[in-house]
Each structure stands twice: as structure tokens, then as C-alpha cells.
Design an enzyme around this catalytic site. Structure first.
Site, mmCIF file in Angstrom:
data_model
loop_
_atom_site.group_PDB
_atom_site.id
_atom_site.type_symbol
_atom_site.label_atom_id
_atom_site.label_comp_id
_atom_site.label_asym_id
_atom_site.label_seq_id
_atom_site.Cartn_x
_atom_site.Cartn_y
_atom_site.Cartn_z
ATOM 1 N N SER A 129 -25.683 17.304 -27.367
ATOM 2 C CA SER A 129 -25.384 16.918 -28.738
ATOM 3 C C SER A 129 -25.201 18.168 -29.606
ATOM 4 O O SER A 129 -24.305 18.960 -29.369
ATOM 5 C CB SER A 129 -26.479 15.987 -29.268
ATOM 6 O OG SER A 129 -26.109 15.397 -30.487
ATOM 7 N N ASP A 144 -20.040 6.982 -26.022
ATOM 8 C CA ASP A 144 -20.940 7.666 -26.959
ATOM 9 C C ASP A 144 -20.980 6.914 -28.287
ATOM 10 O O ASP A 144 -19.951 6.639 -28.896
ATOM 11 C CB ASP A 144 -20.442 9.093 -27.186
ATOM 12 C CG ASP A 144 -21.487 9.988 -27.838
ATOM 13 O OD1 ASP A 144 -22.242 9.492 -28.696
ATOM 14 O OD2 ASP A 144 -21.544 11.178 -27.494
ATOM 15 N N HIS A 189 -24.716 7.958 -26.019
ATOM 16 C CA HIS A 189 -25.077 9.346 -26.320
ATOM 17 C C HIS A 189 -26.210 9.829 -25.419
ATOM 18 O O HIS A 189 -26.256 10.986 -25.018
ATOM 19 C CB HIS A 189 -25.474 9.459 -27.792
ATOM 20 C CG HIS A 189 -25.516 10.875 -28.289
ATOM 21 N ND1 HIS A 189 -24.417 11.713 -28.275
ATOM 22 C CD2 HIS A 189 -26.537 11.609 -28.819
ATOM 23 C CE1 HIS A 189 -24.750 12.895 -28.773
ATOM 24 N NE2 HIS A 189 -26.023 12.858 -29.098
#
Length: 819
Positions: free
Chosen positions: A667, A740, A774
Site C-alpha cells: 500500500s 483492490d 487490498h
């Protein structure tokens, strides 16, 4: 399920396009597989009376087949259309009760054969437990008789879990309020019908900026689907099985009973919907129903929240956050901004908190006026409540003492500190569930004290504590503090007079287990084994060092279990996640503890100690901006300085080979990784998972950056590694979840970055994990991700070939070419 990778082989004189390849799932070395597949530790929950402990065995990783079940991504929600519940849940599979303190353990009988348990909740009187069970077609409600340790299904009820929490107990523990699928709703609307016209959005000069969100509504067909799956009916479900609908169906976000059980607070979302904002910003109607379902009071109908200022402490105008006072029979409270929702406005009062008691036809009562943004209330007694507020600009946090029985009295300050000054954090006031099942301050029998549970950050690491504070004199007495060689955290308070509470204790070699503390007496409640016994004793050290500007830094250093000093420096994997600070002293404070037990989650870099690497995990990368300067004004300079300081410290210790270091991040850590490769020559390789690389695609702010692209274009440009794709010559592995759901990290970010790198001849590989969000979940995807990472590290870091123009400019690497 096959992983599809688009590959292109580039040559100086011509371009050859290669068809997409099928790549079979691979597995990393067995030592890593064994750690990934270690049995997860059970979840634990305690009855509020301290007489029972519930242990919940956790589902293993889902398979890719399970993860690939139908999923509706709509209005910011992710639903399984077959069940009308959330599509991505970590379930429990069995329930065990342990009676305290004698320790008798009971396996709950009567559970469904293949249990997928979630939303577990104790009844207020602690005699029953409710939970949901997800089948292939429905979400069911089940009840457990605690004394008998037996479970049973509530028949003829299918829950609508679109918003997650699908039930709540009533205060008398004799019934529950549930959101149910509306009977007779028919088939879902068709999605393949021809459109009746174009999709149109319009703004007439009003500022309506929004951050970058995923899974939004896109067209009228989506709106119809959202209505179909989100519409629910509130039902009162007695434990005997009798049911009664309350009010009318709607897109019901929540339904909460008052502490006296006479009323229900219902929040309903409604049209007009938005194509640029998630459901949490849709118009909302707030009503109070009588427990028989008739309307008691229409409180407010709030419009679409599409004109909220771009700021972390910005809020919509008008009433917000309606809830029940936990310590009163039936009194509502809420907050209202006095600054137009913008904390940057110079006004003495930014938020007011109001109350309204049943029967809701009297005058609204002002409870408190706050000079910061309101964050929430903690209720205690008729004369004691705590109001919390914050301000993002300088990370200021405050807590005030409020007297609900004398609201005209000005609140007094209890705590005033920076959220980033962890060394002086006073702790969080402990709460417990009262007879109605609502959380209230744990005040002991005298009512003059509160109890603070703190992380206890210090230069020697975190040492959690329990403090007793006299609320009148503000004098504190420390009951207890975690001591070496353990890291021990208070979990729940049981009896103030006997100094009785529950902790979770662990060490570097012992996994977390739960204990009952009675003064100096320590009673073990669980004996969970070490799930990683096969790896032996990990060598862990918390490093403390400084970067050139004097900011103190830390990192967790792990070495292979059989490593000896004479083995010399090792190839190294560094993992980090940058954080922004407004004070360099706060940035340099030590976090973590040398005594925590190392857990191997799917994202951990510590797997690679099994492959002969030194691992620097949790390397601190503080980005500091003091005074009028914002942290990101010098982002890349501070980023590189922090990373170099970590490598230099590892080299000084003789365990890190500075010529063989890789950097990885997930991330915002992936964003960091790409920037480090763009702006330094410190690393032999990089691994970036699920990142964002072009900040012009998140123009209304990102991470801790509040300024928009138009306010600070130079910052957005300088921080975007996409703009420096021509500078990145270090091999980089890009990994992204196909689905995601995190704000700003669309898979498009990795796709475009890959193409930019490829176009400039970089050594780059791009792996898309099917159906992953994610965070990654499926066993096959996680093991393949670890194989990709291990192959990349072995090829470019452990024994790297000499870098030449021919090896640097090889274009795409086929899916099966990394060995």
C-alpha cells in the site's frame, strides 16, 4: 483458477508482442509454506460479569474457489448476492466456553455441520450468545444457551447483512432486533438490459470535492441493484422464536434499542444517490420508533454529504452521530458543527453536543461546547461523562469532564496532548457493559475513579499499564505495569476493589495467552501452543539509531535461527511504512517491544529468515514537517535518509550486506518502495504490493496529505514515482489484488506504472492476484505471492548476476521465466 499475465518482449530494433501466458500457481519453499499454514490462534471474548470466556476457532485461509464466489461491488459495499451478506469475512468454525475461574471447558453443541460463524455477541445478562451463520444461500441467526453450552437456529429468518451488523440484543435479553431480507422481494433486477439513455452527472457551481473511492454506483441499473440488496425490514425476534416487524422496509443502516428497551433508533439511507461517494455519504433519515413499531419521533432528514471540505477533521453541516446515552433510560445525543464543517475556520466553538430525552417532545438540551472537532462520548454516571475532541493540523487531542446533570457547567479539561506523543499518552478510560448491554465507564463502586489502560510507550519500548485516577483530585495510582521479559496487555477490567482484570501475555518465545490477574496472583486462562515451533527460536533485536538530521529511528532486526556472527553479513530484506509527524521529537519515540511474539501474517517479511536473509521489519520512516511546513514538503529527502540510516546501522552491526539489500512495502509502503528506487541507489531490488504511484490520480488528498493537487502541484508531482519511471533501473516486482477496494489504490495504478517502467526498459514484473482485495486472503494467491517474492529476491539479491545493459533492458519477463 489461472493467473493471466500480459507480457511483451522489447528489443532495440523492433517490438515483439507475446500473447498472454497461463501461469500455474506456485508454492514457495516448504519452510515458508509451513509457517503460512500454521493453525491460527482462537479468538477470545469475555462475558461482562467475568464468569465466562468464549473461544472461537478461526477458519483457515479460504481457497481461491471460495474467494471467487459471486461478488457485488456497489455503493462502497461488497456483498455476496447469494447470501445478501458481506462477501469477505473471516469466519469462526467452532465455539468453546470456559467457566471462570475454575477453568471447566465446554464445547458448544448443536452448531451447524459446516459452521461459518460471525457477528458473535453476548446478551446483556450473559446467559446467551447470538451469532450469525453464513450458508451457501442465506445468513442465519443462531442462539447459544451458555449454561447448557448448546446452540439452536432461529427458524424462518434470513438476515440482511449488507451493512455488517445485522442484529443487536434488547436490554432485557429476551429478544433481538434484526435486519431481515424483505419477504417476497422477487428476483434481483436484471443487469443486462439496454440503457434508456446516457448517464449524466452535473454540478452547478457548488464545491463538491471528493477523495478517490472504489466500488461506487455507476448507473441506474446499479441503483436498482443497491436498493434490492440493501433494503431490509427491522424485526423484533424473541428468543422463543416469535417475530414482529417494526416500521417499514428501507435501506436500513442500523436499528438500536434504547437502554430501557422502549424505543428503537433507526437510521435509513435513501435517494438521491451519488456516483462519486459511497453509501456512508448518501442522504440519511433518523427516526425513533416505539418498540411496537409505531413512529415516536422524526428526528432529522440529512441531505447528501457532497460538500464536505477536504480535510481529515471536516464533517457535514447539521446534526450527526445520533446515538443513545448509555447510562440513561432513553436519551438521545448528537453533535452539530458550528464552523460549517471546516475546522480551519477561526471560531471559539467548533462543535456542540446536544441531548433530547424521551418522549422527545421537549426542548433540546445543550450538553457541551467544544473548541475542537467532536470525536465521541464515554458515559459513566448521571454526573460523569467524558467528551473527546481532536484537531488534525497539529495532531491535538483533548478530553473533557462533563456533568450530564448540570450541562450549563463548562466542561473541564482532563487530558490535553498530541496524539503522536506516545510517551505521554495517559491511556484510554476502561469501559464495561452495563445491565442494558451498553458500554459505560468502569468507575468502581465508589464512582469517584476511572481506570486508564495505556500502551506505556517509553524509550525502552512499550510497557502497557493500568492506572486508577481519582476524577476529583486527578491523582493517579499505578496498579500494574508490564515487565520484562514479557509483553502483557490489559484486556478487560473485572473488579476494581480486588484489582482484578484480564491480560494477554506473550514473550519473544511464548505465544499470546490470557491470564486473570488478582493483585499479584496470576491465573492462566488459556494455553495456546506455539504455532511456529518448527522454526526454532527467532533472533530478534530492536535497533535504535539516528538519521543525519538527528531524528531517532527504530527497526526490528530478525536473523536466521542458526546464524552466527562469524557467518558475516547477510543478504537483507527491509520492510517499512512511512508515517507523517508534526514534531521530530514525537517522530523519534520508540514504538513496539522486544518482547512481543512474532506472528507470520500473509504480509510479513520475516518469512525470509528461513531462507538465510536478515530481515529489517517495521523500519521507522518518519516524514516530519514542523510549524508551517508540511511533512510531504521534503518527503523524498527524508525517505532516502531514513532508509540509508537503517542500512548503515545493519552494516555497522556486521549483519547486513549493504550491497545486497531489497526493500518491500504494501500500500503506502509500496509507494515508498517505488520512490526509494527512483531517488536512490541503495537497493538491489524492490517489491511493491498494491500501491499507488501517480498522485494526480488521487488529486483531492492521499494518506496524511490534506492539500489538493491544485494547492500543492509540486508536492504531488515530486512524490509520484510514475514521473520518474525513466530513472528506475533497479529490478522491481509489482503485485496487486485484482479487486483492490482501498481508496486510491486502484489496480490501474500498478498497470500504468508497469507500462511506464517497461517503456523505459526497466527490469519489472507485474503480478495480478485474481479476486484479491487490498488485503490478500486465498491460500493459492498468498502462496504464489510468496513464491514470486522469494524468486525475485533469490535472483536479484541473494546471488545477483552482474548488472549490464543486456540484463537491465530485457523487457517483459514471461510468467514462467523466474526460477
Amino acid at each position: 483458477m489461472k493467473l493471466h499475465l500480459l507480457t511483451t518482449l522489447a528489443f532495440a530494433c523492433c517490438t515483439l508482442t507475446v500473447a498472454a501466458q497461463d501461469a500455474s500457481y506456485q508454492q514457495p519453499p516448504k519452510a515458508i509454506v509451513d509457517l503460512v499454514e500454521a493453525a491460527p490462534t482462537p479468538r477470545v471474548s469475555f462475558a461482562s460479569n467475568g464468569q465466562w470466556m468464549l473461544m472461537m476457532d478461526v477458519q483457515d485461509m479460504p481457497t481461491i474457489e471460495e474467494l471467487s464466489q459471486p461478488e457485488l461491488r456497489i455503493a462502497g459495499l461488497r456483498l455476496n448476492p447469494r447470501t445478501n451478506g458481506p462477501s469477505r469475512v473471516s469466519y469462526s468454525t467452532s465455539l468453546r466456553l470456559k467457566r471462570l475461574p475454575d477453568g471447566k471447558e465446554l464445547l458448544v453443541q448443536g452448531l451447524p455441520k459446516t459452521a461459518r460463524i460471525s457477528e458473535v455477541g453476548w446478551s446483556p445478562d450473559n446467559t446467551k450468545i447470538a451469532f450469525t451463520n453464513t450458508t451457501d444461500k442465506h445468513v442465519e441467526l443462531w442462539l447459544v444457551d451458555v449454561a447448557a453450552a448448546s446452540a439452536r437456529l432461529v427458524p424462518n429468518l434470513f438476515l440482511n447483512s449488507a451493512f455488517g451488523d445485522s442484529y443487536t440484543w434488547t436490554p432485557d435479553s429476551k429478544s433481538l432486533l434484526a435486519t431481515a431480507v424483505v419477504g417476497g422481494r422477487g428476483e434481483a433486477p436484471a443487469t443486462n438490459v439496454a440503457p434508456t439513455g446516457p448517464i449524466v452527472q452535473e454540478n452547478t457551481g457548488r464545491k463538491a470535492a471528493a477523495r478517490t473511492y472504489q466500488d461506487l454506483l455507476k448507473n441506474p441499473a446499479d441503483e436498482r441493484l443497491f436498493d434490492y440488496y440493501a433494503t431490509a425490514q427491522v424485526v423484533k425476534v424473541e428468543v422463543t422464536g416469535r417475530m414482529q416487524p417494526l416500521g417499514s422496509p428501507g435501506v436500513i443502516e442500523s436499528a438500536k434499542p434504547s437502554p430501557d428497551g422502549r424505543f428503537v433508533l433507526v437510521k435509513t439511507r435513501h435517494r438521491p444517490y451519488s456516483y462519486t461517494l459511497p453509501v456512508s455519504s448518501f442522504p440519511q433519515r433518523v427516526d425513533v420508533l416505539n418498540i411496537d413499531g409505531t413512529l415516536a419521533k422524526k428526528l432529522v432528514d440529512l441531505p447528501l454529504a457532497d460538500n464536505v471540505p477536504i480535510a481529515f477533521d471536516a464533517v457535514p453541516v447539521g446534526p450527526r452521530g445520533h446515538n443513545w446515552r448509555a447510562d440513561a433510560p432513553a436519551t438521545l445525543y448528537w453533535a452539530e458543527a458550528q464552523d460549517g464543517g471546516n475546522l480551519k475556520k477561526d471560531v471559539p466553538v467548533h462543535d456542540k453536543v446536544f441531548m433530547l430525552a424521551a418522549p422527545f417532545d421537549g426542548t433540546t438540551q445543550l450538553l457541551a461546547e467544544l473548541p475542537l472537532r467532536y470525536r465521541g462520548m464515554q458515559w459513566g454516571t448521571s454526573t460523569l461523562a467524558l467528551a473527546n475532541g481532536y484537531r488534525w493540523a497539529d495532531r491535538k487531542e483533548m478530553t473533557w469532564i462533563v456533568n450530564p446533570s448540570a450541562p450549563t457547567v463548562t466542561p473541564t479539561v482532563l487530558f490535553d496532548h498530541s496524539s503522536q506523543d506516545t510517551y505521554h499518552d495517559p491511556g484510554t478510560p476502561a469501559q464495561h457493559r452495563n445491565a442494558a448491554g451498553y458500554p459505560v465507564l468502569f468507575t468502581g463502586k465508589s464512582g469517584d475513579a476511572i481506570y486508564l489502560l495505556g500502551q506505556g510507550s517509553s524509550p525502552e519500548g512499550d510497557r502497557p499499564f493500568v492506572d486508577q485516577m481519582n476524577i476529583k483530585t486527578r491523582q493517579t495510582e499505578r496498579w500494574w505495569r508490564s515487565a520484562a521479559p514479557y509483553y502483557e496487555v490489559p484486556v478487560t477490567m473485572l473488579d476494581a476493589d480486588r484489582h482484578e482484570f484480564v491480560t494477554r501475555r506473550e514473550s519473544a518465545t511464548q505465544p499470546p495467552n490470557y491470564y486473570l490477574r488478582q493483585n499479584s496472583r496470576l491465573v492462566p486462562l488459556t494455553s495456546f501452543p506455539n504455532p511456529y515451533a518448527t522454526i526454532g527460536s527467532l533472533k530478534k533485536q530492536v535497533l535504535q539509531y539516528k538519521r543525519p538530521d538527528g531524528v531517532a529511528l527504530t527497526a526490528n532486526l530478525y536473523l536466521p535461527p542458526n546464524y552466527k556472527k562469524e557467518d558475516g553479513p547477510l543478504p537483507t530484506l527491509m520492510e517499512a511504512y512511512p508515517r507523517e509527524y508534526k514534531d521530530k521529537n514525537d517522530a523519534g519515540q520508540v514504538s513496539g517491544s522486544p518482547y512481543t511474539f512474532t506472528r507470520f501474517g500473509w504480509s510479513s517479511p520475516v518469512f525470509w529468515v528461513t531462507q538465510g536473509y536478515a530481515v529489517m521489519q517495521g523500519v521507522s520512516i518518519p516524514i516530519v514537517g514542523e510549524g508551517t511546513k508540511e511533512p510531504n514538503d521534503t518527503y523524498t529527502e527524508q525517505l532516502v535518509a531514513s532508509a540509508k540510516a537503517a542500512i548503515d546501522e545493519g552494516a555497522r552491526l556486521g549483519v547486513v550486506d549493504p550491497k545486497r539489500v531489497a526493500v518491500m512495502g504494501h500500500s503506502y509502503g509500496a509507494f515508498m518502495t517505488a520512490n526509494l528506487l527512483a531517488h536512490s541507489n541503495l537497493f538491489k531490488a524492490g517489491i511493491a504490493r498494491s500501491g499507488a504511484y501517480n498522485r494526480t490520480l488521487t488529486p483531492f488528498g492521499f494518506q496524511a496529505e490534506e492539500r489538493t493537487y491544485w494547492q500543492a502541484p509540486q508536492v504531488y508531482q515530486a512524490m509520484s514515482p510514475f514521473n520518474y519511471a525513466d530513472k528506475i533501473k533497479t529490478p522491481i516486482l509489482l503485485i496487486h489484488g485484482e479487486a483492490d477496494n482501498n481508496s486510491g489504490t486502484f489496480p490501474l495504478q500498478s498497470e500504468r506504472f508497469y507500462n511506464a517502467l517497461k517503456g523505459h526498459g526497466a527490469t519489472v514484473r507485474y503480478v495480478v492476484l485474481p479476486f484479491e482485495a487490498h488485503s490478500y486472503a486465498a491460500r493459492e494467491n498468498i502462496l504464489h505471492m510468496l513464491w514470486e517474492m522469494n524468486s525475485w529476491l533469490d535472483k536479484y539479491v541473494k546471488s545477483p548476476a552482474p548488472t549490464t545493459s543486456s540484463t537491465q533492458n530485457t523487457g517483459d519477463v514471461g510468467a514462467t521465466n523466474v526460477k
